[in-house]
Design an enzyme around this catalytic site. Structure first.
Site, mmCIF file in Angstrom:
data_model
loop_
_atom_site.group_PDB
_atom_site.id
_atom_site.type_symbol
_atom_site.label_atom_id
_atom_site.label_comp_id
_atom_site.label_asym_id
_atom_site.label_seq_id
_atom_site.Cartn_x
_atom_site.Cartn_y
_atom_site.Cartn_z
ATOM 1 N N CYS A 2 0.850 -1.171 0.000
ATOM 2 C CA CYS A 2 0.000 0.000 0.000
ATOM 3 C C CYS A 2 0.895 1.233 0.000
ATOM 4 C CB CYS A 2 -0.948 0.093 1.189
ATOM 5 S SG CYS A 2 -2.093 -1.283 1.295
ATOM 6 N N ARG A 27 3.553 -0.253 -5.138
ATOM 7 C CA ARG A 27 3.341 -0.828 -3.802
ATOM 8 C C ARG A 27 2.007 -1.567 -3.699
ATOM 9 N NH1 ARG A 27 6.780 1.300 -0.064
ATOM 10 N NH2 ARG A 27 5.380 0.640 1.592
ATOM 11 N N TRP A 78 -2.877 -2.558 -1.724
ATOM 12 C CA TRP A 78 -2.591 -3.976 -1.963
ATOM 13 C C TRP A 78 -3.411 -4.709 -0.921
ATOM 14 C CZ3 TRP A 78 -0.303 -8.179 0.581
ATOM 15 C CH2 TRP A 78 0.064 -9.254 -0.245
ATOM 16 N N ASN A 104 -1.358 1.869 5.781
ATOM 17 C CA ASN A 104 -0.537 0.802 5.226
ATOM 18 C C ASN A 104 -0.096 -0.067 6.385
ATOM 19 O OD1 ASN A 104 1.360 -0.791 3.912
ATOM 20 N ND2 ASN A 104 2.959 0.781 3.999
ATOM 21 N N GLY A 105 -0.351 -1.384 6.298
ATOM 22 C CA GLY A 105 0.027 -2.284 7.384
ATOM 23 C C GLY A 105 -1.146 -3.179 7.734
ATOM 24 N N GLU A 498 16.869 -18.002 -8.541
ATOM 25 C CA GLU A 498 16.454 -16.632 -8.830
ATOM 26 C C GLU A 498 15.835 -16.531 -10.236
ATOM 27 O OE1 GLU A 498 15.758 -14.046 -7.431
ATOM 28 O OE2 GLU A 498 16.006 -12.389 -8.828
ATOM 29 N N LYS A 502 12.116 -15.155 -11.157
ATOM 30 C CA LYS A 502 11.859 -14.041 -12.091
ATOM 31 C C LYS A 502 10.799 -14.433 -13.102
ATOM 32 C CE LYS A 502 13.051 -11.250 -10.610
ATOM 33 N NZ LYS A 502 13.669 -11.283 -9.354
ATOM 34 N N GLU A 505 7.286 -14.884 -11.510
ATOM 35 C CA GLU A 505 6.745 -13.609 -11.015
ATOM 36 C C GLU A 505 6.060 -12.808 -12.115
ATOM 37 O OE1 GLU A 505 9.307 -11.453 -7.546
ATOM 38 O OE2 GLU A 505 10.411 -11.831 -9.376
ATOM 39 N N HIS A 521 16.222 -37.517 -9.021
ATOM 40 C CA HIS A 521 15.493 -37.858 -7.799
ATOM 41 C C HIS A 521 14.058 -37.333 -7.834
ATOM 42 C CE1 HIS A 521 19.104 -39.459 -6.037
ATOM 43 N NE2 HIS A 521 19.747 -38.353 -6.379
ATOM 44 N N LYS A 620 5.885 -4.740 -4.363
ATOM 45 C CA LYS A 620 7.317 -4.506 -4.283
ATOM 46 C C LYS A 620 7.819 -4.649 -2.861
ATOM 47 C CE LYS A 620 11.292 -3.044 -5.867
ATOM 48 N NZ LYS A 620 12.012 -4.082 -6.630
HETATM 49 C C1 G6P Z 1 8.741 -8.889 -2.455
HETATM 50 C C2 G6P Z 1 9.262 -8.415 -3.796
HETATM 51 C C3 G6P Z 1 10.529 -9.174 -4.150
HETATM 52 C C4 G6P Z 1 11.557 -9.023 -3.047
HETATM 53 C C5 G6P Z 1 11.003 -9.443 -1.685
HETATM 54 C C6 G6P Z 1 11.938 -9.054 -0.556
HETATM 55 O O1 G6P Z 1 8.300 -10.202 -2.554
HETATM 56 O O2 G6P Z 1 8.284 -8.612 -4.791
HETATM 57 O O3 G6P Z 1 11.061 -8.656 -5.354
HETATM 58 O O4 G6P Z 1 12.677 -9.803 -3.344
HETATM 59 O O5 G6P Z 1 9.762 -8.778 -1.446
HETATM 60 O O6 G6P Z 1 12.019 -7.657 -0.519
HETATM 61 P P1 G6P Z 1 13.220 -6.841 0.099
HETATM 62 O O7 G6P Z 1 12.838 -5.406 -0.070
HETATM 63 O O8 G6P Z 1 13.297 -7.262 1.545
HETATM 64 O O9 G6P Z 1 14.462 -7.208 -0.639
#
Ligand code: G6P
Length: 625
Positions: A2, A27, A78, A104-105, A498, A502, A505, A521, A620
């Site tokens: 948010c 956000r 969000w 927010n929270g 990673e 990506k 996501e 396995h 984010k």
């Molecule tokens: C969210 C974001 C990711 C990020 C993760 C941790 O899931 O979408 O891209 O890696 O949070 O965020 P941070 O700000 O702690 O790296």
């Protein structure tokens, strides 16, 4: 998640709020809303979906001057409690529509609060936890909004960043935070509230970072600060010297591709000033020709006292956790120190064994991830020393850790993390190598070779990016594959994790990562003609093993892409396609090998007609559990 924005000054508030919300849309974009306070009283407008829906909804009113007001608050959501809908959108108001609140929270005791408020005759309209806050403030209102907020927050459990306005207490906005970010921007004759700094840069570079349970009261010409008990406190203004243009798209179609392309510069930023001529030496090597280089982390206070540690624990979430996995391999390899890696949301609920001799490294792009902060606080409680690796100056993580190493990647806007990841790796490698020096386990030769490689990486990343059309073409051929598996060994396995993240996501493709040795396995049961297998092959001693794995999946009709060094022909016969990256020492390869995988995810999302900057259901910054 948010995003919160607030404005009080001499200008028309609504357009400023809308502009700020667009900067904060990363956000959360389930809904958006504003509340403005002007001659016409308190007006709330909100809409489900992206900010453009809200803009369309109020376009006529804006043009007709109906929404003229010089103060207001705004929110981009969000959803956590209650589905994305108009009624669940913020701002929320009390029953009489006098007080408006954005939040927010998560208010963890909202169910109890709601029951209590209902007993006092309050009728709830939404399913949100936030609405309880509006009613609570109203119930405590006795002619002074600040006092009502002070009383209300005493009853709140959980996390919150709040901005509050009231028709009965005009000409000021009250802002308060606990465990969710909030900054105050100081202008001339106007003041601002935002969830992060980039949303303010157009107007001011002078900001106040609110700490937990601190309250800001914004007037047009001044900002006053109070602690959670309502006692006046002094706060220092901080000056932000970020480049405002860095927070914009710079002509790229999406923030994500802009940020992928910024990696050469970001990697240089993370390295700069941390490599210096070795002052403990004469400054000349044995031949007296070249200056001897060394890693210098004095800037973050990393000195020989840290070498006494006998264990490193690295904790993070999401992409930052993948950086942590690579960090483990790096610490073991370069510093010969036992290293544990923990997902922060797991760590905080285990009963971990730690002791004051441990070193904790906590990684977070935003420095605000709730689980990561909780893990950091647990680590500190155990008496261990904590190094934060973060991108956001003044973030909670940066403020609370013992040492801070900034990644200096610049603002990262796209939800999927790219340049933050590679710069987190750069920081981890610098610490690991320096640890190796302090522990006397790294040879001068390997150090010199590694420093040279780190200095070359930015240019090498640029070369990979010049070849992005190769990956684009590959994505055009394979974007519709229903399953994509990434596999590798050691550092390449961590990069596979990673890469798979990506791709899932932003392109919503089912993707997984396997340690290549685990293929037999179980995972191989999933491989068929609808599968693409990307094999990351940069661990020279394990090329033969990887070749066997590639043959195994090819025999089951999978399409295969190998990512390896430009001087390696080893896989030309076994793979359908080979993408080549510049040669560098095997241990440092993740900073380059991830780039084609980021590009692949990006181009697949674009091919599928998706917006890579705003993947569904993701945010984010995850500032709630
Ligand atoms: C969210 C974001 C990711 C990020 C993760 C941790 O899931 O979408 O891209 O890696 O949070 O965020 P941070 O700000 O702690 O790296």
């Amino acid at each position: 998640m948010c995003g919160i924005i607030g404005y009080i000054g001499g200008q028309d508030a609504a357009p400023i709020l809308l502009k700020g919300l667009k900067k904060l849309e990363y956000r959360g974009y389930d809904s958006a809303g504003i509340a403005i306070l002007g001659a016409g009283g308190l007006t709330v407008r909100k809409s489900r979906g992206a900010i453009k829906n809200l803009e369309e909804k109020i376009e006529a009113e804006l043009a007709g001057g109906v929404l003229a007001a010089s103060m207001g608050i705004g929110h981009t959501r969000w959803a956590t409690h209650g589905e994305p809908s108009d009624v669940n959108s913020h701002p929320h108001t009390d029953v009489s529509g006098t007080i408006a609140v954005v939040h927010n929270g998560i208010i963890e005791n909202h169910v109890r609060l709601k029951a209590w408020l209902q007993k006092h005759g309050v009728v709830f309209r939404s399913e949100t936890d936030t609405e309880a806050v509006a009613h609570l403030i109203d119930l405590h209102y006795n002619g002074d909004l600040l006092q009502a907020v002070v009383e209300a927050i005493k009853r709140l459990e959980g996390s919150y960043a709040l901005a509050v306005i009231s028709r009965d207490d005009p000409d000021r906005i009250i802002a308060v935070r606990k465990e969710s970010p909030l900054v105050i921007g100081k202008g001339g004759g106007e003041n601002f509230i935002a969830s992060d700094v980039p949303a303010l840069l157009e107007y001011t570079r002078d900001v106040y970072y609110l700490l937990d349970r601190e309250i800001a009261v914004l007037y047009r010409d001044k900002v006053e600060f109070y602690n959670g008990d309502g006692q006046s406190i002094e706060k220092n203004v901080a000056h932000v010297d970020w480049d405002a243009g860095a927070a914009e798209k710079d002509g790229y179609e999406h923030f994500m591709i802009k940020e992928i392309n910024e990696q050469p510069k970001a990697l240089t930023g993370a390295l700069r000033a941390r490599i210096q001529a070795d002052t403990t030496d004469t400054g000349q090597d044995a031949q007296g020709a070249m200056p001897v280089k060394a890693i210098n982390l004095q800037e973050i206070g990393f000195d020989s006292s840290w070498a006494k540690a006998n264990r490193v624990v690295i904790t993070a979430c999401g992409t930052a956790w993948h950086a942590a996995v690579i960090g483990k391999y790096a610490f073991e390899r370069y510093a010969r120190i036992g290293t544990d890696v923990d997902i922060a949301s797991e760590y905080r609920y285990r009963n971990p064994i730690s002791n004051p001799q441990d070193i904790f490294i906590i990684i977070s792009q935003s420095g605000e991830t709730a689980d990561t902060l909780a893990a950091m606080r647990m680590a500190k409680k155990s008496g261990a020393r904590v190094i934060a690796i973060t991108n956001v100056v003044g973030s909670t993580l940066a403020r609370e850790a013992d040492l801070v190493m900034y990644t200096w990647a610049g603002p990262e806007i796209a939800v999927a993390s790219t340049k933050a990841f590679t710069t987190q790796l750069m920081c981890l490698y610098l610490i690991a190598l320096q640890f190796g020096v302090l522990r006397d386990v790294l040879s001068g030769e390997e150090l010199a070779q590694s420093i040279k490689a780190l200095e070359d990486i930015s240019g090498q990343a640029e070369r990979i990016l010049k070849d992005k059309e190769t990956i684009q073409r590959f994505a055009a051929r394979h974007f519709s594959k229903s399953k994509v598996f990434f596999m590798g060994r050691l550092f390449d396995y961590a990069v596979s994790l990673e890469s798979a993240l990506k791709l899932k996501e932003i392109s919503y493709t089912h993707s997984e990562a396997f340690a290549a040795g685990e293929l037999k396995h179980g995972p191989i049961a999933l491989v068929d003609e609808s599968t693409l297998v990307v094999a990351i092959c940069t661990q020279t001693a394990l090329f033969e093993k990887m070749e066997s794995n590639i043959k195994e999946v090819k025999a089951r009709d999978a399409a295969t892409l190998v990512i390896t060094y430009e001087d390696v022909n080893y896989f030309d016969q076994s793979a359908d396609e080979v993408f080549r990256i510049p040669r560098l020492p095997d241990g440092l390869s993740p900073m380059l090998s991830i780039i084609p995988c980021q590009l692949y995810a990006y181009y697949c999302a674009v091919q599928r007609g998706l917006d890579p900057d705003k993947p569904r259901n993701l945010a984010k910054s995850v500032t709630v559990e």
